[in-house]
Design a protein around this motif. Structure first.
Motif, PDB file in Angstrom:
ATOM      1  N   GLY A 104       0.781  -1.080  -0.145  1.00  0.00           N
ATOM      2  CA  GLY A 104       0.059   0.056  -0.073  1.00  0.00           C
ATOM      3  C   GLY A 104       0.742   1.331  -0.128  1.00  0.00           C
ATOM      4  O   GLY A 104       0.425   2.399  -0.474  1.00  0.00           O
ATOM      5  N   VAL A 105       1.898   1.213   0.469  1.00  0.00           N
ATOM      6  CA  VAL A 105       2.868   2.275   0.403  1.00  0.00           C
ATOM      7  C   VAL A 105       3.712   2.520  -0.637  1.00  0.00           C
ATOM      8  O   VAL A 105       4.039   3.353  -1.243  1.00  0.00           O
ATOM      9  CB  VAL A 105       3.919   2.302   1.862  1.00  0.00           C
ATOM     10  N   ALA A 111       4.086   3.867  -8.938  1.00  0.00           N
ATOM     11  CA  ALA A 111       3.334   4.096 -10.195  1.00  0.00           C
ATOM     12  C   ALA A 111       3.748   5.672 -10.337  1.00  0.00           C
ATOM     13  O   ALA A 111       3.902   5.962 -11.520  1.00  0.00           O
ATOM     14  CB  ALA A 111       1.910   3.963  -9.563  1.00  0.00           C
ATOM     15  N   ALA A 112       3.932   6.539  -9.281  1.00  0.00           N
ATOM     16  CA  ALA A 112       4.180   8.000  -9.959  1.00  0.00           C
ATOM     17  C   ALA A 112       5.649   8.021 -10.523  1.00  0.00           C
ATOM     18  O   ALA A 112       5.751   8.619 -11.278  1.00  0.00           O
ATOM     19  CB  ALA A 112       4.463   8.576  -8.480  1.00  0.00           C
ATOM     20  N   VAL A 113       6.852   7.054 -10.141  1.00  0.00           N
ATOM     21  CA  VAL A 113       7.867   7.097 -10.801  1.00  0.00           C
ATOM     22  C   VAL A 113       7.913   6.681 -12.111  1.00  0.00           C
ATOM     23  O   VAL A 113       8.480   7.273 -13.062  1.00  0.00           O
ATOM     24  CB  VAL A 113       8.928   6.254  -9.926  1.00  0.00           C
ATOM     25  N   VAL A 147      -2.541   7.890 -13.368  1.00  0.00           N
ATOM     26  CA  VAL A 147      -3.793   7.643 -12.622  1.00  0.00           C
ATOM     27  C   VAL A 147      -3.726   6.515 -11.613  1.00  0.00           C
ATOM     28  O   VAL A 147      -4.344   6.501 -10.625  1.00  0.00           O
ATOM     29  CB  VAL A 147      -4.851   7.113 -13.827  1.00  0.00           C
ATOM     30  N   VAL A 148      -2.989   5.373 -11.882  1.00  0.00           N
ATOM     31  CA  VAL A 148      -2.871   4.278 -10.870  1.00  0.00           C
ATOM     32  C   VAL A 148      -2.140   4.785  -9.581  1.00  0.00           C
ATOM     33  O   VAL A 148      -2.600   4.285  -8.457  1.00  0.00           O
ATOM     34  CB  VAL A 148      -1.886   3.187 -11.475  1.00  0.00           C
ATOM     35  N   ALA A 149      -1.345   5.510  -9.708  1.00  0.00           N
ATOM     36  CA  ALA A 149      -0.563   6.186  -8.587  1.00  0.00           C
ATOM     37  C   ALA A 149      -1.596   7.038  -7.707  1.00  0.00           C
ATOM     38  O   ALA A 149      -1.757   7.025  -6.309  1.00  0.00           O
ATOM     39  CB  ALA A 149       0.555   7.193  -8.886  1.00  0.00           C
ATOM     40  N   SER A 156      -4.602   4.047  -0.104  1.00  0.00           N
ATOM     41  CA  SER A 156      -3.668   3.692   1.080  1.00  0.00           C
ATOM     42  C   SER A 156      -4.059   4.774   2.165  1.00  0.00           C
ATOM     43  O   SER A 156      -4.152   4.498   3.288  1.00  0.00           O
ATOM     44  CB  SER A 156      -2.219   4.266   0.450  1.00  0.00           C
ATOM     45  N   VAL A 157      -4.461   6.000   2.087  1.00  0.00           N
ATOM     46  CA  VAL A 157      -4.781   7.134   2.967  1.00  0.00           C
ATOM     47  C   VAL A 157      -6.016   6.746   3.699  1.00  0.00           C
ATOM     48  O   VAL A 157      -6.158   6.783   4.866  1.00  0.00           O
ATOM     49  CB  VAL A 157      -4.842   8.375   2.334  1.00  0.00           C
TER      50      VAL A 157
END
Length: 253
Positions: A104-105, A111-113, A147-149, A156-157
């Motif tokens: 989750g973290v 995904a952002a990277v 979008v996935v990120a 996760s939040v």
């Protein structure tokens, strides 16, 4: 009746307060002035006689401690229910919960990277005017990764918030409020009944007896004063004389 109950450590502050109240009463103050006894020394005598004075209110103290133990059991009875969780937030005692927490973290970060990498490469190829088909694919994959990120970060939040809420609720149930038992009307009444009996039947008669013996004429003769330091008189001891050796008697002819 059996042996009197031993005063618990948590009740010694109440005992000291009750002793100070009795010492501060007008009757005891007047006797203190008449006997000339120091207040601090009388208080020390009262604290030292805790076993004797509390025995006079033993029945009330037993009732009070029984109610207090029952109230604590009612408020903290669910502490041991269920399995004890491992260290860390949430339900980490379940198998696989730690792996899910790690994913989750890491998923939003990875995904952002990936999104940043694909978008930079795709738009870079577009600006260069080369490999337009590959550039469009990289841009599309980059936006999809973005979008996935975003979605995984939101999930996760929410998961962390729910875990924290569950942990707070579990702590509130497992750890009883110390003041909850003290706020019980029956328990408060039992405590007051014990303190009244302790003051009137235990502490006050003891202090009156101590002051009466201290103020009695000749209290320091024979028995010794209860509030004065003992006198240490050394035993009779005669120093030996050193006159030298005795000369021998003259012989008879």
């Amino acid at each position: 009746m059996g042996r009197p109950s031993r005063l618990g450590d948590e009740d010694r502050s109440d005992y000291a307060s009750a002793l100070d109240e009795v010492i501060a009463s007008p009757e005891i103050r007047r006797l203190l002035e008449l006997s000339g006894t120091p207040v601090d020394r009388l208080r020390v005598r009262g604290l030292a006689a805790v076993a004797r004075t509390t025995a006079a209110a033993d029945a009330e103290y037993r009732r009070y401690t029984a109610l207090r133990l029952r109230a604590r059991g009612a408020h903290g009875g669910r502490r041991g229910d269920g399995a004890a969780p491992l260290s860390g937030p949430g339900d980490q005692e379940r198998p696989g919960a730690g792996v899910l927490a790690v994913l989750g973290v890491l998923t939003p970060v990875l995904a952002a990277v990936a999104a940043a990498t694909f978008l930079l490469l795709g738009y870079g190829l577009r600006l260069a005017g080369a490999l337009s088909a590959l550039a469009d694919t990289l841009v599309g994959v980059g936006w999809f990764s973005l979008v996935v990120a975003a979605v995984t970060a939101l999930v996760s939040v929410v998961a962390l918030y729910r875990t924290a809420a569950k942990q707070s609720a579990a702590d509130a149930v497992a750890v009883p409020d110390p003041s909850a038992a003290a706020d019980s009307p029956a328990l408060a009444q039992a405590r007051q009944v014990w303190l009244v009996a302790l003051r009137e039947r235990g502490i006050r008669p003891f202090l009156l007896q101590e002051l009466a013996e201290a103020a009695a004429p000749g209290a320091g003769d024979g028995r010794g004063s209860r509030f004065s330091s003992p006198a240490f008189a050394g035993p009779d001891y005669a120093r030996p004389g050193f006159e030298g050796p005795t000369p021998p008697a003259p012989r008879q002819p």
